[in-house]
Scaffold this motif. Structure first.
Motif, PDB file in Angstrom:
ATOM      1  N   ALA A  13       0.678  -1.274   0.190  1.00  0.00           N
ATOM      2  CA  ALA A  13       0.081  -0.104   0.098  1.00  0.00           C
ATOM      3  C   ALA A  13       0.941   1.291   0.144  1.00  0.00           C
ATOM      4  O   ALA A  13       1.004   1.918   1.115  1.00  0.00           O
ATOM      5  CB  ALA A  13      -1.102  -0.150   1.087  1.00  0.00           C
ATOM      6  N   PRO A  14       1.210   1.740  -1.256  1.00  0.00           N
ATOM      7  CA  PRO A  14       2.209   2.787  -1.179  1.00  0.00           C
ATOM      8  C   PRO A  14       1.263   3.914  -0.859  1.00  0.00           C
ATOM      9  O   PRO A  14       0.068   4.088  -1.281  1.00  0.00           O
ATOM     10  CB  PRO A  14       2.627   2.921  -2.707  1.00  0.00           C
ATOM     11  CG  PRO A  14       2.195   1.637  -3.205  1.00  0.00           C
ATOM     12  CD  PRO A  14       1.132   1.097  -2.568  1.00  0.00           C
ATOM     13  N   PHE A  15       1.824   5.067  -0.074  1.00  0.00           N
ATOM     14  CA  PHE A  15       1.147   6.206   0.062  1.00  0.00           C
ATOM     15  C   PHE A  15       0.940   6.996  -1.277  1.00  0.00           C
ATOM     16  O   PHE A  15       1.487   6.983  -2.163  1.00  0.00           O
ATOM     17  CB  PHE A  15       1.708   7.114   1.114  1.00  0.00           C
ATOM     18  CG  PHE A  15       2.096   6.519   2.394  1.00  0.00           C
ATOM     19  CD1 PHE A  15       1.059   5.576   2.686  1.00  0.00           C
ATOM     20  CD2 PHE A  15       3.052   6.806   3.048  1.00  0.00           C
ATOM     21  CE1 PHE A  15       1.187   4.958   4.140  1.00  0.00           C
ATOM     22  CE2 PHE A  15       3.401   6.211   4.360  1.00  0.00           C
ATOM     23  CZ  PHE A  15       2.583   5.287   5.024  1.00  0.00           C
ATOM     24  N   PRO A  16      -0.194   7.825  -1.368  1.00  0.00           N
ATOM     25  CA  PRO A  16      -0.629   8.610  -2.477  1.00  0.00           C
ATOM     26  C   PRO A  16       0.559   9.653  -2.810  1.00  0.00           C
ATOM     27  O   PRO A  16       0.264  10.929  -2.569  1.00  0.00           O
ATOM     28  CB  PRO A  16      -1.915   9.058  -2.454  1.00  0.00           C
ATOM     29  CG  PRO A  16      -2.225   9.165  -1.037  1.00  0.00           C
ATOM     30  CD  PRO A  16      -1.154   8.005  -0.450  1.00  0.00           C
ATOM     31  N   MET A  17       1.646   9.363  -3.011  1.00  0.00           N
ATOM     32  CA  MET A  17       2.741  10.610  -3.274  1.00  0.00           C
ATOM     33  C   MET A  17       4.004   9.893  -3.908  1.00  0.00           C
ATOM     34  O   MET A  17       4.057   8.607  -4.166  1.00  0.00           O
ATOM     35  CB  MET A  17       3.234  10.951  -1.835  1.00  0.00           C
ATOM     36  CG  MET A  17       3.517  10.078  -0.572  1.00  0.00           C
ATOM     37  SD  MET A  17       3.828  10.639   1.013  1.00  0.00           S
ATOM     38  CE  MET A  17       2.116  10.896   1.784  1.00  0.00           C
ATOM     39  N   TYR A  47       8.636   9.408   4.421  1.00  0.00           N
ATOM     40  CA  TYR A  47       7.575   9.718   5.095  1.00  0.00           C
ATOM     41  C   TYR A  47       8.069   9.300   6.750  1.00  0.00           C
ATOM     42  O   TYR A  47       7.636  10.342   7.719  1.00  0.00           O
ATOM     43  CB  TYR A  47       6.443   8.710   4.954  1.00  0.00           C
ATOM     44  CG  TYR A  47       5.018   9.098   5.692  1.00  0.00           C
ATOM     45  CD1 TYR A  47       4.343  10.298   5.251  1.00  0.00           C
ATOM     46  CD2 TYR A  47       4.489   8.421   6.814  1.00  0.00           C
ATOM     47  CE1 TYR A  47       3.277  10.752   5.886  1.00  0.00           C
ATOM     48  CE2 TYR A  47       3.328   8.807   7.325  1.00  0.00           C
ATOM     49  CZ  TYR A  47       2.829  10.015   7.265  1.00  0.00           C
ATOM     50  OH  TYR A  47       1.804  10.263   7.947  1.00  0.00           O
TER      51      TYR A  47
END
Ligand SMILES: Nc1ncnc2c1ncn2[C@@H]1O[C@H](COP(=O)(O)OP(=O)(O)OP(=O)(O)O)[C@@H](O)[C@H]1O
Ligand SMILES: [Mg+2]
Lengths: 293, 273
Positions: free
Chosen positions: B117-121, B129
């Protein structure tokens, strides 16, 4: 043939409804749906074309920059009402959007699955169904009566009252679409809950959140009833929102009811301006969503 | 006062009897019970995990493997109604105690999930992060640490040119290694991995397995897997779970070649699960 469902006669029943009958039902449904769509689009096109044709003749440069002309006099415009509507809508957005987003965050994050969360959820749904005139009356009783006069602030509050549940609903729904795995990943890195919400969940749901806000703005910017008891109207330029404030929708109501031809024409022009504004916002939201997908 | 000693079974001599001083990432689980509401799913789990080693957790679906490791970093606390009893010691300290700083605990114990689940960035911001969360670093050092973490996760060569592209634009296997880099960046002592390769192709799986082998030089890895060959290939010790209980633990080779319990034998020979 009163055989219980699911016994050996099933095959026979399937055969009987198949072919001709099913085809017939299918065609009827298709035709009914088609007619319904045509009626819907037809009415919409009719309304829009009348507004465009009759409104366009009222539009001119001075329509956007001048104060209303007296009955019968040529020229004049609704610049004050347009500015007033912008100010009241901006005030409503400033009040209603943060409150709505925070309520949505509560629903999706902290209150999910709790009794109180369920209660808030129910209240938000009830608030969405409250007729807008009730919102106006509520602010009238709360603010206008106690202060003693109508004001743009009261108008903004009435509209904010209508925006809040819409924004809360879309915020909660959009945040619920963000997979828990994303929250867990951020928490597992040591992020506190509020950071997870602000930096990860908001970001993941940003297109949806923005859409909700824009739709809420579009919805309230065309409201008349809540402003009748709150902002009222004014023939002057709005200096602040502290007194009665000119706005497009109440102006349409007044001018359209008036016996003066030039005021009636102005009402058509104002209708066109509002329609174009709402249309622009809707297209903008579609564009935002399309780009995300 | 400290009658509690971290496990040193099979661990290098670094641990010793004064476990608190030495941060080796040794874990000792004592009498852990876990409940979803009133439904108990873990029963009296007791498990010693030596520091700087790889421990595999195996067992049939639904036996409580994920539930078990989700207690280590207390991620389960995000959900209402989930609770546990028992003790878990990390380097001698009970991490289930009420005075534990969850943020620091989760810096020390990283977690990799089944689906990445990569962060939306961007790729860079994903890895940065955790660093930004725990430390205030000058930009140049941040850049260095991100690079180190990506190299540590064997991803650097593939993403060097696209550090500022969205993390979600990587392939599934790359995304999983991005998540590993993200976890490694804050220098945890323990890495929990819940079926990290089940959504990854064979090439990506091989890369992650190699990575795990290298990681155990500096941290403790606990990996849940359904793949028996994988457990045999990469782990030093294995724990076999069945219906919420730990049936058998031991050296991986011993457990696979000569299981002492019938259920273990039945599972690893493929008779159920
Ligand atoms: N959120 C939940 N609420 C209630 N029960 C749950 C929840 N999550 C898991 N369980 C139950 O707890 C038990 C253990 O589940 P868990 O996910 O830990 O198993 P697992 O060994 O990881 O299985 P798998 O190999 O399929 O991932 C199962 O019986 C499951 O039904
Ligand atoms: Mg699992």
């Amino acid at each position: 043939m009163a055989l219980p469902a699911g016994t050996k006669d099933r095959g026979w029943a399937v055969k009987c409804t198949s072919r001709t009958r099913r085809k017939l039902i299918d065609r009827t449904m298709k035709a009914a749906a088609g007619v319904a769509v045509l009626i819907g689009i037809g009415v919409l096109a009719w309304v829009l074309s009348v507004v465009f044709v009759r409104g366009a003749s009222a539009l001119s440069w001075s329509f956007f920059t001048k104060l209303p002309a007296p009955p019968g006099a040529p020229g004049g415009g609704l610049g004050n009402a347009m500015l007033g509507t912008l100010l009241i809508s901006a005030g409503a957005t400033l009040l209603g959007v943060p409150a709505g987003i925070m309520a949505g965050v509560y629903l999706a994050e902290y209150g999910a699955g709790t009794r109180f969360g369920g209660f808030v959820n129910f209240m938000v749904n009830v608030m969405m169904g409250i007729p807008s005139i009730i919102a106006g009356l509520f602010i009238y009783a709360l603010l206008v009566v106690s202060v003693g006069h109508f004001s743009g602030y009261a108008g903004a509050m009435a509209l904010a009252f209508l925006m809040m549940p819409v924004v809360a609903r879309t915020t909660a729904d959009m945040m619920a679409l963000v997979p828990d795995q994303l929250r867990e990943s951020a928490l597992a890195l040591g992020a506190p809950r509020w950071r997870v919400i602000v930096q990860i969940v908001f970001r993941a749901a940003r297109a949806g959140l923005l859409t909700g806000v824009l739709l809420a703005v579009a919805r309230v910017s065309g409201e008349t009833a809540p402003l009748l008891f709150t902002a009222l109207n004014s023939p002057y330029w709005p200096r602040s929102l502290a007194g009665p404030t000119a706005n497009l929708t109440v102006t349409i109501f007044n001018d359209a009811m008036s016996p003066y031809a030039n005021w009636q024409r102005a009402a058509w022009g104002a209708s066109l301006v509002i329609t174009l504004g709402v249309l622009t916002i809707s297209l903008l939201t579609r564009f935002i969503l399309r780009r995300r997908a | 006062m400290s009658t509690i000693r971290a496990s040193v079974h099979g661990a290098p001599a670094s641990a010793g009897p004064m476990p608190k001083a030495a941060h080796t990432g040794a874990i000792s689980v004592r009498h852990l019970n876990f409940y979803y509401g009133s439904h108990q799913v873990l029963f009296d789990n007791t498990l010693e995990i030596p520091g700087r080693s790889v421990t595999a957790i195996i067992g049939p679906s639904g036996c409580g493997k994920s539930t078990h490791i989700r207690v280590y970093n207390r991620i389960y606390e995000m959900y209402r109604g989930q609770r546990c009893t028992g003790e878990i010691f990390l380097d001698g300290e009970n991490i289930l105690g009420s005075s534990v700083d969850l943020i620091e605990l989760r810096r020390r114990i990283g977690m990799i999930f089944q689906a990445p689940a990569p962060f939306p960035m961007s790729v860079f911001d994903n890895v940065a992060y955790g660093l930004r969360l725990h430390y205030q670093l000058p930009r140049s050092e941040l850049v260095d640490r991100v690079e180190d973490a990506l190299k540590g996760a064997a991803l650097w060569d593939e993403v060097e040119a696209k550090l500022h592209h969205p993390g979600t634009a990587l392939s599934g296997g790359q995304q999983q290694r991005l998540c590993i880099a993200r976890a490694l960046a804050v220098e945890p002592e323990v890495l929990l991995m819940d079926e990290p390769t089940s959504a990854v192709d064979p090439v990506g799986t091989a890369k992650i397995e190699e990575l795990v082998q290298r990681l155990k030089e500096r941290l403790t890895v606990v990996i849940v897997t359904h793949n028996m060959q994988q457990a045999a290939r990469i782990s030093d010790r294995t724990a076999f779970f069945f219906e919420g209980r730990i049936v058998e633990t031991g050296e991986t080779t011993a457990l696979f070649t000569n299981p002492s319990k019938k259920q273990t034998e039945a599972y690893i020979t493929g008779r159920f699960g």
